[in-house]
Design a protein around this motif. Structure first.
Motif, mmCIF file in Angstrom:
data_model
loop_
_atom_site.group_PDB
_atom_site.id
_atom_site.type_symbol
_atom_site.label_atom_id
_atom_site.label_comp_id
_atom_site.label_asym_id
_atom_site.label_seq_id
_atom_site.Cartn_x
_atom_site.Cartn_y
_atom_site.Cartn_z
ATOM 1 N N TRP A 127 42.000 53.431 38.994
ATOM 2 C CA TRP A 127 42.877 52.968 40.015
ATOM 3 C C TRP A 127 44.141 53.856 40.288
ATOM 4 C CZ3 TRP A 127 43.745 46.859 38.677
ATOM 5 C CH2 TRP A 127 42.836 46.608 38.766
ATOM 6 N N ASN A 172 36.242 52.324 37.625
ATOM 7 C CA ASN A 172 36.956 50.850 37.202
ATOM 8 C C ASN A 172 36.852 49.824 38.553
ATOM 9 O OD1 ASN A 172 37.760 48.688 35.029
ATOM 10 N ND2 ASN A 172 39.335 48.780 36.461
ATOM 11 N N GLU A 173 36.192 48.950 38.403
ATOM 12 C CA GLU A 173 36.279 47.842 39.453
ATOM 13 C C GLU A 173 36.656 48.335 40.960
ATOM 14 O OE1 GLU A 173 39.528 45.086 38.074
ATOM 15 O OE2 GLU A 173 38.031 44.405 36.369
ATOM 16 N N PHE A 187 48.042 45.892 45.598
ATOM 17 C CA PHE A 187 47.799 47.011 44.714
ATOM 18 C C PHE A 187 48.066 48.269 45.477
ATOM 19 C CE2 PHE A 187 44.908 45.200 40.915
ATOM 20 C CZ PHE A 187 45.686 44.276 40.689
ATOM 21 N N TYR A 315 36.146 37.731 33.758
ATOM 22 C CA TYR A 315 37.276 36.781 33.034
ATOM 23 C C TYR A 315 37.046 35.371 33.145
ATOM 24 C CZ TYR A 315 39.840 41.317 32.187
ATOM 25 O OH TYR A 315 40.208 42.522 31.950
ATOM 26 N N TRP A 356 44.813 33.537 38.725
ATOM 27 C CA TRP A 356 43.234 33.881 39.085
ATOM 28 C C TRP A 356 42.517 33.376 37.918
ATOM 29 C CZ3 TRP A 356 41.086 37.432 36.379
ATOM 30 C CH2 TRP A 356 41.855 38.512 36.003
ATOM 31 N N GLU A 384 35.173 45.014 29.928
ATOM 32 C CA GLU A 384 36.353 43.974 29.686
ATOM 33 C C GLU A 384 36.079 42.531 29.585
ATOM 34 O OE1 GLU A 384 39.635 44.824 32.605
ATOM 35 O OE2 GLU A 384 39.270 46.894 32.664
ATOM 36 N N TRP A 442 49.792 45.393 36.152
ATOM 37 C CA TRP A 442 49.827 45.745 37.651
ATOM 38 C C TRP A 442 50.897 45.009 38.545
ATOM 39 C CZ3 TRP A 442 47.507 50.074 37.479
ATOM 40 C CH2 TRP A 442 46.339 50.429 36.647
HETATM 41 C C1 PNW Z 1 41.134 43.951 35.542
HETATM 42 N N1 PNW Z 1 41.834 39.107 40.024
HETATM 43 O O1 PNW Z 1 41.983 43.685 36.755
HETATM 44 C C2 PNW Z 1 41.571 45.268 35.248
HETATM 45 O O2 PNW Z 1 40.495 46.280 35.131
HETATM 46 C C3 PNW Z 1 42.633 45.603 34.338
HETATM 47 O O3 PNW Z 1 43.303 46.914 34.717
HETATM 48 C C4 PNW Z 1 43.481 44.358 34.224
HETATM 49 O O4 PNW Z 1 44.661 44.663 33.492
HETATM 50 C C5 PNW Z 1 42.772 43.133 33.817
HETATM 51 O O5 PNW Z 1 41.662 42.811 34.633
HETATM 52 C C6 PNW Z 1 43.520 42.153 33.735
HETATM 53 O O6 PNW Z 1 43.998 41.489 34.994
HETATM 54 C C7 PNW Z 1 41.641 42.718 37.555
HETATM 55 O O7 PNW Z 1 43.006 38.897 40.611
HETATM 56 C C8 PNW Z 1 43.114 42.157 37.990
HETATM 57 O O8 PNW Z 1 40.935 38.742 40.389
HETATM 58 C C9 PNW Z 1 43.074 41.293 38.821
HETATM 59 C C10 PNW Z 1 41.967 40.534 39.101
HETATM 60 C C11 PNW Z 1 40.736 40.965 38.718
HETATM 61 C C12 PNW Z 1 40.699 41.854 37.898
#
Ligand code: PNW
Length: 483
Positions: A127, A172-173, A187, A315, A356, A384, A442
């Motif tokens: 990012w 990443n993502e 972001f 997650y 979330w 992750e 973040w």
């Molecule tokens: C990931 N959501 O980010 C990132 O790859 C990491 O850098 C971050 O620290 C980690 O997950 C924990 O948040 C996300 O809001 C951040 O759905 C937010 C979301 C999903 C992934």
């Protein structure tokens, strides 16, 4: 569904921890590093909880030896971290100067990891785009320029690291870069149609343009790796996609059931379908029409078939309720609502510090199966998985270190993954817990902690392992089959 006890993982299963450059390194002005879009974004008042930034973070730039010691203490086999592009090429572009000091920092770090017996997994882009590329041509919005600059950066890095690194993650993502960066603006670079948040941006078109640029840049980097490096260096390369599981809000309602697949398609298949099937999902084409870019022959040739492994960040889960009217122009979810409770008021999982994130370990197993079926049982690396803990930041240290909630999360999620491997035939081969240590979360700043190690930001970024730091190794010890 089987129980955790009878499930196992393969003998060569690789596990460890993950972090990202901007979240841990600090030292943003040191040794010639140029600014990234996150340095710029954090300076805008109101964007980051508590007004934080990555200026110091965990100070990992000066504490690589401490981080490696932590990994060893945890018994980790691998470490996933990311490179700061603007440390290596401060302005970012293909004709801009290379910062030898930045490159040497990472080379030394990789050597130190290898000397400690830890396998590096390196993410090229987590990012933190060089700010100059945003200014110069709009960054990710400018496919042609961005792809050329990313390809140049990737080649430089592949050449420098050679066979020291065997596991490369391009992006990443991309969902987060596209949606958080260009749809809701939470972001960097913070673009959105919401003029209360940003003077510039178009939430209805820019996320789709950005996603397309990232896919092509990923494909271009993979082509370079495969044609110029893979043979002699023997590594592999893939992209990491985020996505959570979906359950219907009303299990009796076919529209909600259908919306669950659509939710995952808008989150994951947006990127994975072009890579594995050579096209965007039908549900997205239908809803977005000509706002979704179309594939040129050259671009899709780069993207289709471009994963050596599927990088999976995961997650939690959500309940999904179909919306009935026409989709809004700025909708990115697939014309549906993401809810934390179902029709009867049952929560999808316990509350955490992240609004979330509610854990639902069975959802992990189900998504691993869903992905495997849709994409032909690819090799999956979980890059992750982890959780925050409600109110953790406000606990007295003694209690904070006893993070039983996080231990349980890992036990359940790792168990669900072993079930997916053992009982569903999912080819999962690696797992990186998020995160090795508390870090800059973040937009949530430092208030939300994801680490298995506590970082004391008030006292010299001192690191103190929590209970979860030790527990993950014990779990893998039990699950990984001995040869
Ligand atoms: C990931 N959501 O980010 C990132 O790859 C990491 O850098 C971050 O620290 C980690 O997950 C924990 O948040 C996300 O809001 C951040 O759905 C937010 C979301 C999903 C992934």
């Amino acid at each position: 569904m089987g129980s955790v006890e009878q499930s196992t993982l393969p003998p060569d299963f690789l596990w460890g921890f993950a972090t990202a450059a901007y979240q841990i390194e600090g030292a943003v002005n040191e040794d010639g590093r140029g600014p990234s879009i996150w340095d710029a974004f954090c300076k805008i008042p109101g964007k980051i909880a508590g007004g934080g930034s990555g200026e110091i973070a965990c100070d990992s730039y000066h504490r690589t030896h401490e981080d490696i010691a932590l990994l060893k203490q945890c018994g980790a086999q691998a470490y996933r971290f990311s490179l700061s592009w603007s440390r290596i090429i401060p302005l970012g572009g293909r004709n801009d100067p290379v910062n030898e000091k930045g490159l040497q920092f990472y080379l030394k770090f990789v050597d130190d990891l290898l000397a400690a017996g830890i396998t590096p997994m390196v993410t090229l882009f987590h990012w933190d785009l060089p700010e100059e590329l945003q200014r110069r041509y709009g960054g990710l919005l400018n496919k042609q320029e961005f792809v050329a600059d990313f390809a140049h950066y990737a080649r430089l890095v592949f050449r420098a690291f050679g066979s020291k690194v065997k596991h490369w993650v391009t992006f990443n993502e991309p969902w987060c870069s596209s949606v958080f960066g260009f749809n809701n603006g939470s972001f960097a670079p913070g673009r959105t149609s919401d003029r209360a948040k940003s003077p510039v941006g178009d939430s209805s078109t820019e996320p789709w343009i950005v996603g397309h640029s990232i896919l092509v840049a990923h494909g271009a980097a993979v082509k370079i790796y495969r044609e110029e490096f893979k043979l002699q260096d023997g590594g592999e390369i893939g992209i990491t996609l985020n996505g959570d599981w979906a359950e219907p809000w009303d299990a009796e309602n076919p529209a909600d059931i259908e919306a669950c697949d659509r939710k995952i398609e808008f989150a994951i298949s947006w990127f994975a379908d072009p890579i594995y099937h050579g096209k965007y999902p039908a549900s997205m084409i239908k809803q977005l029409g000509d706002r979704l870019p179309t594939w040129s022959t050259e671009d899709i040739a780069l993207v289709h078939g471009s994963n050596d492994f599927y990088g999976m960040n995961h997650y939690c889960a959500n309940y999904i309720r179909a919306k009935t009217g026409e989709p809004e122009l700025d909708d990115v979810a697939g014309n549906l609502e993401l809810l934390l409770e179902d029709k009867h008021g049952n929560s999808i999982g316990p509350i955490t510090q992240s609004p979330w994130l509610r854990p639902c370990p069975l959802g992990f197993r189900k998504l691993l199966k869903w992905l495997s079926e849709r994409y032909g049982y690819p090799k999956i690396y979980v890059t992750e998985n982890g959780t925050s803990v409600l109110g953790e930041n406000d606990l007295p240290l003694e209690q904070l270190l006893e993070d039983e909630f996080r231990v349980q999360y890992f036990r359940d999620y790792i168990g669900a993954m072993a079930d997916a491997y053992t009982l569903d035939g999912v080819d999962v081969r690696a797992y990186m817990a998020w995160s090795l240590m508390d870090n800059f979360e973040w937009a949530e700043g430092y208030e939300t902690r994801f680490g298995v190690t506590y970082v004391d930001y008030e006292h010299d970024q001192k690191r103190i392992p929590k209970k979860s730091a030790k527990s993950i190794g014990q779990m893998f010890d039990r699950l990984i089959a001995k040869v």
